[in-house]
Design a protein around this motif. Structure first.
Motif, PDB file in Angstrom:
ATOM      1  N   MET A  70      68.799   7.638  46.533  1.00  0.00           N
ATOM      2  CA  MET A  70      69.918   7.953  45.647  1.00  0.00           C
ATOM      3  C   MET A  70      71.233   7.788  46.395  1.00  0.00           C
ATOM      4  N   LYS A  71      72.223   7.210  45.704  1.00  0.00           N
ATOM      5  CA  LYS A  71      73.541   7.008  46.288  1.00  0.00           C
ATOM      6  C   LYS A  71      74.587   7.664  45.399  1.00  0.00           C
ATOM      7  N   LEU A  72      75.471   8.417  46.029  1.00  0.00           N
ATOM      8  CA  LEU A  72      76.476   9.186  45.301  1.00  0.00           C
ATOM      9  C   LEU A  72      77.872   8.849  45.825  1.00  0.00           C
ATOM     10  N   ALA A  73      78.852   8.951  44.938  1.00  0.00           N
ATOM     11  CA  ALA A  73      80.242   8.722  45.321  1.00  0.00           C
ATOM     12  C   ALA A  73      81.133   9.635  44.497  1.00  0.00           C
ATOM     13  N   THR A  74      82.380   9.725  44.925  1.00  0.00           N
ATOM     14  CA  THR A  74      83.377  10.528  44.223  1.00  0.00           C
ATOM     15  C   THR A  74      84.561   9.640  43.903  1.00  0.00           C
ATOM     16  N   LEU A  75      84.859   9.479  42.617  1.00  0.00           N
ATOM     17  CA  LEU A  75      85.963   8.629  42.187  1.00  0.00           C
ATOM     18  C   LEU A  75      87.232   9.452  41.986  1.00  0.00           C
ATOM     19  N   ARG A  76      88.344   8.813  42.236  1.00  0.00           N
ATOM     20  CA  ARG A  76      89.636   9.466  42.040  1.00  0.00           C
ATOM     21  C   ARG A  76      89.850   9.743  40.546  1.00  0.00           C
ATOM     22  N   ASP A 105      63.185  22.434  61.342  1.00  0.00           N
ATOM     23  CA  ASP A 105      63.639  22.912  60.033  1.00  0.00           C
ATOM     24  C   ASP A 105      65.000  22.330  59.678  1.00  0.00           C
ATOM     25  N   ALA A 106      65.838  22.129  60.689  1.00  0.00           N
ATOM     26  CA  ALA A 106      67.177  21.607  60.441  1.00  0.00           C
ATOM     27  C   ALA A 106      67.127  20.255  59.743  1.00  0.00           C
ATOM     28  N   LEU A 107      66.169  19.429  60.113  1.00  0.00           N
ATOM     29  CA  LEU A 107      66.053  18.117  59.490  1.00  0.00           C
ATOM     30  C   LEU A 107      65.821  18.225  57.988  1.00  0.00           C
ATOM     31  N   ARG A 108      65.154  19.280  57.566  1.00  0.00           N
ATOM     32  CA  ARG A 108      64.861  19.452  56.136  1.00  0.00           C
ATOM     33  C   ARG A 108      66.090  19.893  55.341  1.00  0.00           C
ATOM     34  N   HIS A 109      67.145  20.255  56.028  1.00  0.00           N
ATOM     35  CA  HIS A 109      68.371  20.683  55.348  1.00  0.00           C
ATOM     36  C   HIS A 109      69.389  19.550  55.222  1.00  0.00           C
ATOM     37  N   ILE A 110      69.034  18.349  55.668  1.00  0.00           N
ATOM     38  CA  ILE A 110      69.928  17.205  55.523  1.00  0.00           C
ATOM     39  C   ILE A 110      69.832  16.674  54.098  1.00  0.00           C
ATOM     40  N   ARG A 111      70.957  16.602  53.438  1.00  0.00           N
ATOM     41  CA  ARG A 111      70.989  16.146  52.050  1.00  0.00           C
ATOM     42  C   ARG A 111      71.442  14.691  51.925  1.00  0.00           C
ATOM     43  N   LEU A 112      72.464  14.317  52.704  1.00  0.00           N
ATOM     44  CA  LEU A 112      73.066  13.004  52.552  1.00  0.00           C
ATOM     45  C   LEU A 112      73.506  12.468  53.910  1.00  0.00           C
ATOM     46  N   VAL A 113      73.639  11.148  53.988  1.00  0.00           N
ATOM     47  CA  VAL A 113      74.088  10.472  55.200  1.00  0.00           C
ATOM     48  C   VAL A 113      75.305   9.622  54.849  1.00  0.00           C
ATOM     49  N   ALA A 164      77.688   8.099  49.803  1.00  0.00           N
ATOM     50  CA  ALA A 164      76.761   8.946  50.562  1.00  0.00           C
ATOM     51  C   ALA A 164      75.349   8.641  50.074  1.00  0.00           C
ATOM     52  N   VAL A 165      74.384   8.591  50.995  1.00  0.00           N
ATOM     53  CA  VAL A 165      73.036   8.136  50.686  1.00  0.00           C
ATOM     54  C   VAL A 165      72.023   9.191  51.122  1.00  0.00           C
ATOM     55  N   THR A 166      71.038   9.459  50.275  1.00  0.00           N
ATOM     56  CA  THR A 166      69.984  10.393  50.669  1.00  0.00           C
ATOM     57  C   THR A 166      69.117   9.760  51.758  1.00  0.00           C
ATOM     58  N   PRO A 167      68.577  10.574  52.664  1.00  0.00           N
ATOM     59  CA  PRO A 167      67.707  10.020  53.708  1.00  0.00           C
ATOM     60  C   PRO A 167      66.545   9.200  53.141  1.00  0.00           C
ATOM     61  N   GLU A 168      65.979   9.657  52.016  1.00  0.00           N
ATOM     62  CA  GLU A 168      64.847   8.952  51.426  1.00  0.00           C
ATOM     63  C   GLU A 168      65.221   7.525  51.011  1.00  0.00           C
ATOM     64  N   ALA A 169      66.455   7.348  50.557  1.00  0.00           N
ATOM     65  CA  ALA A 169      66.894   6.027  50.106  1.00  0.00           C
ATOM     66  C   ALA A 169      67.138   5.067  51.261  1.00  0.00           C
ATOM     67  N   LEU A 170      67.190   5.590  52.473  1.00  0.00           N
ATOM     68  CA  LEU A 170      67.408   4.739  53.642  1.00  0.00           C
ATOM     69  C   LEU A 170      66.114   4.100  54.137  1.00  0.00           C
ATOM     70  N   GLY A 171      64.982   4.556  53.631  1.00  0.00           N
ATOM     71  CA  GLY A 171      63.699   3.970  54.003  1.00  0.00           C
ATOM     72  C   GLY A 171      63.403   4.095  55.485  1.00  0.00           C
ATOM     73  N   ASP A 172      62.877   3.012  56.060  1.00  0.00           N
ATOM     74  CA  ASP A 172      62.475   3.026  57.463  1.00  0.00           C
ATOM     75  C   ASP A 172      63.660   3.121  58.415  1.00  0.00           C
ATOM     76  N   ALA A 173      64.869   2.893  57.916  1.00  0.00           N
ATOM     77  CA  ALA A 173      66.045   2.998  58.786  1.00  0.00           C
ATOM     78  C   ALA A 173      66.309   4.441  59.198  1.00  0.00           C
ATOM     79  N   TRP A 174      65.743   5.395  58.451  1.00  0.00           N
ATOM     80  CA  TRP A 174      65.915   6.812  58.781  1.00  0.00           C
ATOM     81  C   TRP A 174      64.591   7.340  59.326  1.00  0.00           C
ATOM     82  N   THR A 175      64.572   7.686  60.599  1.00  0.00           N
ATOM     83  CA  THR A 175      63.349   8.155  61.242  1.00  0.00           C
ATOM     84  C   THR A 175      63.680   9.262  62.233  1.00  0.00           C
TER      85      THR A 175
END
Length: 338
Positions: free
Chosen positions: A1-7, A156-164, A199-210
């Motif tokens: 999932m990818k999120l953004a904030t528009l003006r 546990d800290a890794l499980r609290h990461i929401r977005l990159v 901003a991108v969720t870790p899951e959406a980064l695939g193998d790039a996030w390890t």
């Protein structure tokens, strides 16, 4: 999932879900009015945002064209901004440039400072300042957390990461030595940072996030020329779980805390690295380039940023598509003669 904030004329902007290819987006304010609101109740809200993201991909919801220049920072103001120095090659070089020794504790205990969090720059906002201050860019990776309890373990800290996200952690190099000489940390020498459009969720980064690290070259360009191609997954001495746990040792972290990696930096064959033009990975900030010049030639030759310079920071996937969008800032600087 990818999120953004528009003006939209407000401080916190309008939350949108962005397509994977960054070309389209759809309004998400019926689910959460802002990214901070989504982070506050992430477990409840994230599944709905993810479903909306799937609908964007299938074309089953109304969409609008996504323009990176219309995006604010995904989280325009945050409860905390804590920046680490996970790439020790950068720490070694920059401290050497200041004539400071590298304490042994830096190799086992992350270095971290608390910076300005009440106003992040959008990816296309100008980079302002006075040329005499020594304006420098710093290409970084950062994570946005949910609520993190005090004393949280690294796992546990890794499980609290929401977005990159990506960050340009601006430094005013000529102000740093005197400020740190007071023994009380950064204030004037660390102005507002700029954040990638998306901003991108870790899951959406695939193998790039390890294992709490984002792999892939961080593309830093200066005036259209390659300046840095350091791989963010290499030589990161402290992963994000370690950085978050370090920050949470004596305090809890509120949802919406941003934790930075520090300047991405690679060695080369055990040495400090080479410029891109010489076949190396280059540098994610000018200060490193100047330090290499000083080591090789006895003096630094590359100037810090000046009026009209253009800094671009981006990361692409294996197919060459931008993952977070690009930070691209024009420098609007006053010269010493103004």
């Amino acid at each position: 999932m990818k999120l953004a904030t528009l003006r939209d004329g407000t401080r916190d902007g309008r939350l949108v879900v962005v397509s994977n290819d960054l070309t389209r987006c759809t309004d998400a304010t019926r689910i959460a009015p802002s990214l901070q609101a989504a982070l506050d109740e992430w477990d409840r809200i994230a599944p709905d945002l993810a479903a909306l993201g799937r609908s964007v991909e299938t074309g089953s919801v109304p969409v609008e064209r996504f323009h990176e220049r219309s995006a604010m920072a995904p989280l325009p103001r945050a409860y905390q901004w804590l920046d680490g120095s996970a790439y020790l090659n950068h720490v070694e070089l920059v401290r050497k440039a200041r004539g400071a020794e590298m304490p042994q504790s830096f190799y086992t205990d992350p270095l971290m400072y608390q910076g300005m969090s009440d106003g992040f720059l959008g990816a296309r906002d100008a980079l302002t300042g006075h040329e005499d201050w020594g304006i420098d860019f710093e290409g970084e990776v950062a994570v946005i957390t949910g609520d993190v309890p005090m004393g949280c373990s690294q796992a546990d800290a890794l499980r609290h990461i929401r977005l990159v996200v990506l960050i340009n952690d601006v430094s005013l190099r000529n102000l740093i030595p005197a400020e740190l000489g007071k023994g009380f940390g950064f204030v004037q020498s660390k102005p507002a940072c700029a954040v990638s459009p998306v901003a991108v969720t870790p899951e959406a980064l695939g193998d790039a996030w390890t294992d709490g690290k984002l792999s892939g070259p961080l593309l830093c360009d200066l005036n259209g020329e390659p300046f840095g191609r350091a791989d963010a997954g290499q030589e990161m001495s402290f992963h994000f779980g370690e950085l978050i746990a370090h920050a949470a040792k004596t305090r809890s972290l509120s949802a919406g805390t941003i934790i930075g990696s520090g300047t991405v930096s690679n060695k080369l064959n055990g040495g400090p690295g080479k410029p891109v033009a010489q076949g190396g990975a280059g540098y994610s900030c000018i200060a490193e380039m100047r330090m290499i010049e000083q080591i090789a030639d006895g003096k630094a030759a590359t100037p810090f940023l000046s009026d009209g310079d253009i800094v671009r920071i981006e990361m692409k996937d294996d197919e060459g598509h931008s993952i977070f969008g690009a930070i691209e800032q024009v420098v609007e600087a006053e010269s010493s003669e103004d």
